[in-house]
Design an enzyme around this catalytic site. Structure first.
Site, PDB file in Angstrom:
ATOM      1  N   SER A   1       0.831  -1.192   0.000  1.00  0.00           N
ATOM      2  CA  SER A   1       0.000   0.000   0.000  1.00  0.00           C
ATOM      3  C   SER A   1       0.877   1.258   0.000  1.00  0.00           C
ATOM      4  CB  SER A   1      -0.965  -0.046   1.190  1.00  0.00           C
ATOM      5  OG  SER A   1      -1.998   0.895   1.034  1.00  0.00           O
TER       6      SER A   1
ATOM      7  N   GLU B   1      -9.255  -4.937  -4.621  1.00  0.00           N
ATOM      8  CA  GLU B   1      -8.618  -3.955  -3.744  1.00  0.00           C
ATOM      9  C   GLU B   1      -9.628  -2.983  -3.138  1.00  0.00           C
ATOM     10  OE1 GLU B   1      -5.444  -3.497  -2.884  1.00  0.00           O
ATOM     11  OE2 GLU B   1      -4.378  -4.902  -4.186  1.00  0.00           O
TER      12      GLU B   1
ATOM     13  N   HIS C   1      -8.018  -5.470  -0.454  1.00  0.00           N
ATOM     14  CA  HIS C   1      -6.735  -4.827  -0.163  1.00  0.00           C
ATOM     15  C   HIS C   1      -6.200  -5.322   1.180  1.00  0.00           C
ATOM     16  CE1 HIS C   1      -3.822  -1.522  -0.387  1.00  0.00           C
ATOM     17  NE2 HIS C   1      -4.123  -1.198   0.860  1.00  0.00           N
TER      18      HIS C   1
END
Length: 539
Positions: free
Chosen positions: A192, A327, A445
């Site tokens: 991330s 995600e 995610h």
């Protein structure tokens, strides 16, 4: 309990001899400082080189994180941290080996606002099974790491947190051999915002030759949230804390913030974005910035990452990059029932990615194009929520990764291996509960990280289970890439994971439920090509 002592270039450190959740012995060294404490007049400034120590440093327990609001910890939701936080943790299966071991350095995510290298979040157990050395570390976040002022005399251009990362890489490069590590075989891995950090290190001259390979997970320096636009965020933060001066007096703003309560800074730093900025999708005020002036040897981001990539030193570095199939599910927590009922405002979704005024005719037209791409000629309805979050995942994460792959193809860079994680969890669902993610198909995610690291608040994958087998595939591939630049581990018996070709389809290694492995054209390709038309980025 046996406590190994290691001599480093800065002084001796004492660690612990432990066992992983699968009973593999290893040595842990917690809280080793890699730079001086950034307190008092040094708050917001670039990190300072570390002084040496003579007595044995106790590295037998984790130390403080940098300042953050710990809303991801299931048991603690409050401001935690310290100015004395620039530490790293080293986990090594062996201290004395005939051949030095590959080194994996992990950059944590958290929107540049939260998380840390603490084993509670990122335990090394799974990767240590592959006989590599694992390093995690802290760096300053939020305003502490990313306050940016234009006055060159104040020496706060921004990106202090990124420069902390550089300092940590230098310390590891210089000292990891004492822990059994190969200083010429260092792979940096990030997820991330940690992924965008890793990509920035491939672009920035400050990081030249500090690592050998890179793994980018669910992010990129090209994602729309990885570069914060120029604004008066320092003034807004000071004003929120009671500052009475003007926005032009940066010296007074800095003095005020240097003496402000750190907990109040943390509690206010995410609330200063305007409604218009939030409408456009900008949710944080402090993150990586294009620095307002150049200072030789201390400028991390001198210009747009799209310009930096053209002549970046890291273009020759081999890279693994990839993300999760869905995600956007992580963003579910940000949306109210009213928003979910309307499923509109496509111009706002386009605005941040394409850097456009959401009220402009161009942005509105491009918003309609995105709407048609995902929903056709009819208005989106609540039943289309899966598609809505698929779209958000593409704009927020996948397109930046796609652009990274395409830039490396165009520049004929080093090898680029692409993966796509499509495994929905069955037991470790803490993240879905924390972010109110409904039980939908595909992977949200962050869920791939739980097959690389053993979070302290989650049970270990049970041996023989499908999740355990997936963990083996992930860690073997990551370790193989770290060891020799080829991610084809021994479990990839019936599929070969090839580097992305310079021309033709973009193909990826796809990991699906039931440990189904395949090498296929990236399923998101048609959507990525539309986003290319929308954003018109050039590199």
């Amino acid at each position: 309990m046996f406590c190994p002592i290691i001599e480093t270039n800065y002084g001796p450190v004492r660690g612990l001899h432990l066992k992983t959740c699968y009973n593999k012995p290893y040595n842990a060294f917690y809280g080793i400082p890699y730079a001086e404490k950034p307190f008092g007049k040094f708050r917001f400034k670039s990190p300072r080189p570390l002084s040496k120590w003579e007595k044995v440093l106790d590295a037998t327990k984790p130390r403080d994180s940098c300042w953050l609001f710990d809303k991801l910890n299931p048991t603690v939701k409050k401001v935690i941290g310290s100015d004395d936080c620039l530490h790293l943790n080293i986990y090594t299966p062996e201290l004395e080996t005939p051949r030095k071991l590959p080194v994996v350095i992990y950059f944590h995510g958290g929107r540049y606002q939260t998380m840390s290298g603490h084993p509670f979040y990122y335990g090394p157990d799974y990767l240590l099974e592959q006989n590599v050395i694992v390093v995690t570390f802290n760096f300053r976040m939020g305003a502490f790491g990313f306050l940016s002022l234009k006055d060159e005399t104040l020496e706060v251009p921004g990106n202090a947190g990124m420069k902390d990362q550089v300092m940590a890489l230098r310390w590891i490069k210089e000292n990891i051999s004492y822990f059994g590590g190969n200083s010429d075989c260092i792979t940096i891995v990030g997820h991330s915002s940690g992924a965008s950090s890793v990509h920035y290190h491939l672009l920035s001259e400050m990081s030249r030759n500090l690592f050998t390979r890179a793994i980018i997970m669910s992010g990129s320096a090209f994602v729309p949230w990885a570069t914060i636009p120029d604004s008066d965020f320092a003034y807004r933060l000071a004003k929120a804390l009671g500052y009475q001066g003007t926005s032009e007096d940066e010296k007074s703003i800095l003095e005020f913030l240097k003496n402000a309560n750190p907990e109040e800074i943390v509690m206010n730093q995410e609330a200063i974005c305007t409604a218009e900025e939030r409408k456009k999708g900008q949710l944080i005020a402090f993150g990586p910035v294009i620095e307002p002036y150049i200072k030789n040897g201390d400028t991390f981001i001198p210009k747009s990452p799209f310009l930096m990539t053209r002549n970046a030193w890291g273009n020759s570095v081999d890279v693994m990059i990839g993300g999760c199939s869905d995600e956007g599910l992580l963003l579910y927590v940000n949306f109210t029932p009213a928003i979910l009922k309307s499923l509109g405002n496509f111009e706002n979704i386009v605005a941040l990615s394409a850097n456009l005024d959401p009220n402009s005719q161009e942005c509105i037209a491009k918003g309609l194009k995105i709407k048609k791409t995902y929903f056709g000629d009819v208005n989106a309805k609540p039943k289309d929520v899966d598609t809505y979050f698929q779209m958000l995942g593409h704009s927020t994460f996948w397109h930046g990764m796609w652009l990274t792959v395409q830039s490396r193809r165009k520049l004929k860079a080093g090898k680029t291996f692409l993966y796509r994680f499509d495994v929905e969890p069955t037991t470790n669902t803490t993240v879905r509960k924390a972010f109110h993610v409904p039980h939908m198909r595909k992977a949200s995610h962050i869920e791939d990280t739980f097959y690389i690291f053993k979070a302290g608040y989650l049970a270990a994958h049970e041996k023989g289970s499908e999740e355990y087998k997936t963990m083996q595939v992930m860690t073997e591939s990551f370790a193989a890439f770290a060891r020799n630049g080829n991610p084809n581990g021994k479990r990839l018996k019936n599929v070969t994971w090839e580097a992305v070709a310079e021309e033709g389809d973009v193909k990826c290694f796809n990991i699906a439920n039931g440990n189904e492995l395949s090498f296929v054209t990236l399923p998101e390709t048609p959507f990525m090509e539309v986003w290319d038309e929308i954003c018109e980025h050039k590199f």
